[in-house]
Design a protein around this motif. Structure first.
Motif, PDB file in Angstrom:
ATOM      1  N   GLY A  58      23.707  62.063  19.821  1.00 46.60           N
ATOM      2  CA  GLY A  58      23.031  61.859  18.630  1.00 46.60           C
ATOM      3  C   GLY A  58      23.786  61.248  17.577  1.00 46.60           C
ATOM      4  N   ILE A  62      23.359  57.175  15.718  1.00 47.14           N
ATOM      5  CA  ILE A  62      23.122  56.868  14.316  1.00 47.14           C
ATOM      6  C   ILE A  62      24.461  55.942  13.858  1.00 47.14           C
ATOM      7  CG2 ILE A  62      22.926  57.786  12.132  1.00 47.14           C
ATOM      8  CD1 ILE A  62      21.491  60.222  13.501  1.00 47.14           C
ATOM      9  N   HIS A 171      18.079  62.798   5.252  1.00 48.97           N
ATOM     10  CA  HIS A 171      18.459  62.466   6.638  1.00 48.97           C
ATOM     11  C   HIS A 171      19.882  62.145   6.881  1.00 48.97           C
ATOM     12  CE1 HIS A 171      18.187  60.330  10.545  1.00 48.97           C
ATOM     13  NE2 HIS A 171      17.513  61.170  10.772  1.00 48.97           N
ATOM     14  N   SER A 173      21.594  59.687   8.237  1.00 49.22           N
ATOM     15  CA  SER A 173      21.825  58.419   8.073  1.00 49.22           C
ATOM     16  C   SER A 173      22.236  58.017   6.784  1.00 49.22           C
ATOM     17  CB  SER A 173      20.603  57.440   8.899  1.00 49.22           C
ATOM     18  OG  SER A 173      19.316  57.964   8.116  1.00 49.22           O
ATOM     19  N   TYR A 192      18.953  51.671  14.255  1.00 44.28           N
ATOM     20  CA  TYR A 192      20.019  52.144  15.112  1.00 44.28           C
ATOM     21  C   TYR A 192      20.005  50.909  16.252  1.00 44.28           C
ATOM     22  CZ  TYR A 192      18.508  56.568  13.656  1.00 44.28           C
ATOM     23  OH  TYR A 192      18.272  57.794  12.687  1.00 44.28           O
ATOM     24  N   SER A 295      19.463  64.756  21.286  1.00 37.36           N
ATOM     25  CA  SER A 295      19.949  63.451  21.046  1.00 37.36           C
ATOM     26  C   SER A 295      18.944  62.443  21.443  1.00 37.36           C
ATOM     27  CB  SER A 295      21.290  63.129  21.540  1.00 37.36           C
ATOM     28  OG  SER A 295      20.955  62.809  23.264  1.00 37.36           O
ATOM     29  N   HIS A 298      16.878  60.756  18.612  1.00 36.43           N
ATOM     30  CA  HIS A 298      17.691  59.552  18.006  1.00 36.43           C
ATOM     31  C   HIS A 298      17.334  58.486  18.884  1.00 36.43           C
ATOM     32  CE1 HIS A 298      18.708  62.535  15.080  1.00 36.43           C
ATOM     33  NE2 HIS A 298      19.360  63.137  16.108  1.00 36.43           N
ATOM     34  N   ALA A 301      14.030  57.187  18.455  1.00 32.42           N
ATOM     35  CA  ALA A 301      13.791  56.653  17.141  1.00 32.42           C
ATOM     36  C   ALA A 301      14.301  54.996  17.336  1.00 32.42           C
ATOM     37  CB  ALA A 301      14.748  57.285  16.019  1.00 32.42           C
ATOM     38  N   THR A 302      15.498  54.752  18.081  1.00 30.88           N
ATOM     39  CA  THR A 302      15.944  53.562  17.961  1.00 30.88           C
ATOM     40  C   THR A 302      14.981  52.441  18.426  1.00 30.88           C
ATOM     41  OG1 THR A 302      17.943  54.416  18.762  1.00 30.88           O
ATOM     42  CG2 THR A 302      17.619  52.095  19.346  1.00 30.88           C
ATOM     43  N   TRP A 325      18.394  65.804  10.752  1.00 34.80           N
ATOM     44  CA  TRP A 325      18.436  65.570  12.105  1.00 34.80           C
ATOM     45  C   TRP A 325      17.257  64.848  12.595  1.00 34.80           C
ATOM     46  CZ3 TRP A 325      23.061  63.852  13.387  1.00 34.80           C
ATOM     47  CH2 TRP A 325      24.146  64.548  12.831  1.00 34.80           C
ATOM     48  N   PRO A 327      13.290  62.951  13.276  1.00 37.37           N
ATOM     49  CA  PRO A 327      13.315  61.509  13.920  1.00 37.37           C
ATOM     50  C   PRO A 327      13.359  60.397  12.646  1.00 37.37           C
ATOM     51  CG  PRO A 327      11.267  62.641  13.848  1.00 37.37           C
ATOM     52  CD  PRO A 327      12.195  63.655  13.568  1.00 37.37           C
TER      53      PRO A 327
END
Length: 364
Positions: A58, A62, A171, A173, A192, A295, A298, A301-302, A325, A327
């Motif tokens: 994960g 990111i 977040h 990120s 991502y 993970s 994520h 989410a990409t 962590w 979404p």
């Protein structure tokens, strides 16, 4: 009682080892650096080494923001990444990474890899650890990068630059974006970057089909669904208008997953995947992803897939984990398993209210 005493002893010894390690390895002839408008240009950075030796998939997903955005502004910069396991696989065909170094925890292997990297004379090393173990201190020291950047390392000699620690109210990120801004990168895109395989959809005959990816497993039993809940959740999904339900797990999980397939028949697919990028491909085209806090969140989410993710939250405490962590995009929905636990105990994800999950899937 014996286990508690042993834990106290191990914590005490760990603290002692870290102090000794810091005395030995926290040394560097510090470079004079310029912190002006553009760190990369002002300090003539031509190569950057990222340290992700924890092997967490994960985190690496990111991290791909940074690889792409640096290459977008400075395509000639060499990017190297130190990592291991599934995190290595997730960037194995990332066009923005020039070299991947596999990290092995054995002290002899750590020294060997550090000597190899030192010969390449990296201009900048970025370490994301909030706490360094002794082998990691040694590794950073022996890599001999010109400039080292760390997180919350103000009192260290090993780092020229100490950036602020993680803010648990935002977040994760955001931390990566702040580092990019510090380096002088502008017009940052937050997305991502993953490069999946391109044969699994065809292999499993999923083209033009509506399907759900359900990942029941996480790193511990308290974060993973038991068989009873896997069956209930699979049944709820299969009641909807989907052609297939794909169950994701490792080889160790196959016998359990086969019991679900036996119950529901051909609508269930249990893919035999060789690497994480094959899972990425399946997620990238899914109509819905259902997963606990792993993970997979994520990865989905990409590609901004519709997703239902399940997080644990202790009653009466500030919810930092699902913020840090989570979404972090509009197509995802989160269900919380709320529980009051005693010190040292874990919340069990299997306390989830199935009706609540059903409502969220209807909503999606």
């Amino acid at each position: 009682m014996i286990r508690k005493i042993n834990r106290i002893f191990q914590d005490y010894m760990r603290e002692k080892r870290l102090k000794i390690g810091k005395n030995i390895w926290d040394r560097k002839n510090k470079e004079k650096i310029i912190e002006d408008n553009n760190f990369i240009e002002d300090n003539n950075i031509k190569s950057i080494l990222f340290l992700r030796y924890d092997g967490k998939i994960g985190d690496m997903v990111i991290n791909t923001i940074m690889f792409r955005e640096i290459k977008k502004s400075y395509p000639e910069i060499k990017i190297g990444v130190v990592t291991r396991g599934g995190a290595k696989d997730i960037i194995s065909n990332n066009k923005n990474v020039d070299k991947i170094y596999e990290y092995n925890k054995k002290t002899s292997e750590v020294k060997k890899l550090a000597r190899e990297i030192a010969l390449e004379k990296y201009d900048l090393l970025i370490d994301f650890s909030e706490m360094l173990r002794v082998n990691q201190m040694m590794f950073i020291n022996m890599c001999k990068a010109k400039i080292n950047i760390g997180i919350n390392k103000k009192d260290w000699n090993l780092f020229e630059v100490s950036l602020k620690s993680i803010d648990y109210h935002y977040h994760i990120s955001n931390l990566y974006l702040e580092i990019l801004k510090f380096l002088g990168i502008k017009n940052i895109v937050r997305k991502y970057d993953l490069f999946p395989t391109n044969y699994m959809i065809e292999k499993l005959n999923l083209k033009n089909k509506k399907y759900v990816v359900f990942n029941p497993y996480a790193a511990s039993k308290h974060r993973s669904f038991n068989l009873e809940n896997m069956i209930k959740i699979s049944e709820i999904i299969l009641e909807k208008n989907f052609d297939k339900l794909i169950l994701i797990g490792t080889k160790n999980h196959l016998s359990e997953l086969e019991r679900i397939k036996k119950r529901f028949g051909d609508k269930i697919i249990i893919p035999e995947t060789e690497n994480i990028l094959e899972v990425v491909e399946l997620i990238s085209k899914a109509n819905l992803v259902v997963t606990p806090d792993t993970s997979i969140v994520h990865i989905a989410a990409t590609f901004e897939r519709k997703m239902l993710c399940i997080y644990r939250r202790e009653i009466g405490k500030e919810d930092k984990n699902s913020i840090l962590w989570g979404p972090n995009y509009d197509q995802a929905r989160v269900i919380y398993v709320d529980e009051k636990v005693k010190n040292g105990e874990e919340i069990d994800i299997n306390k989830i209210k199935i009706e609540k999950l059903k409502e969220k899937i209807d909503e999606i």
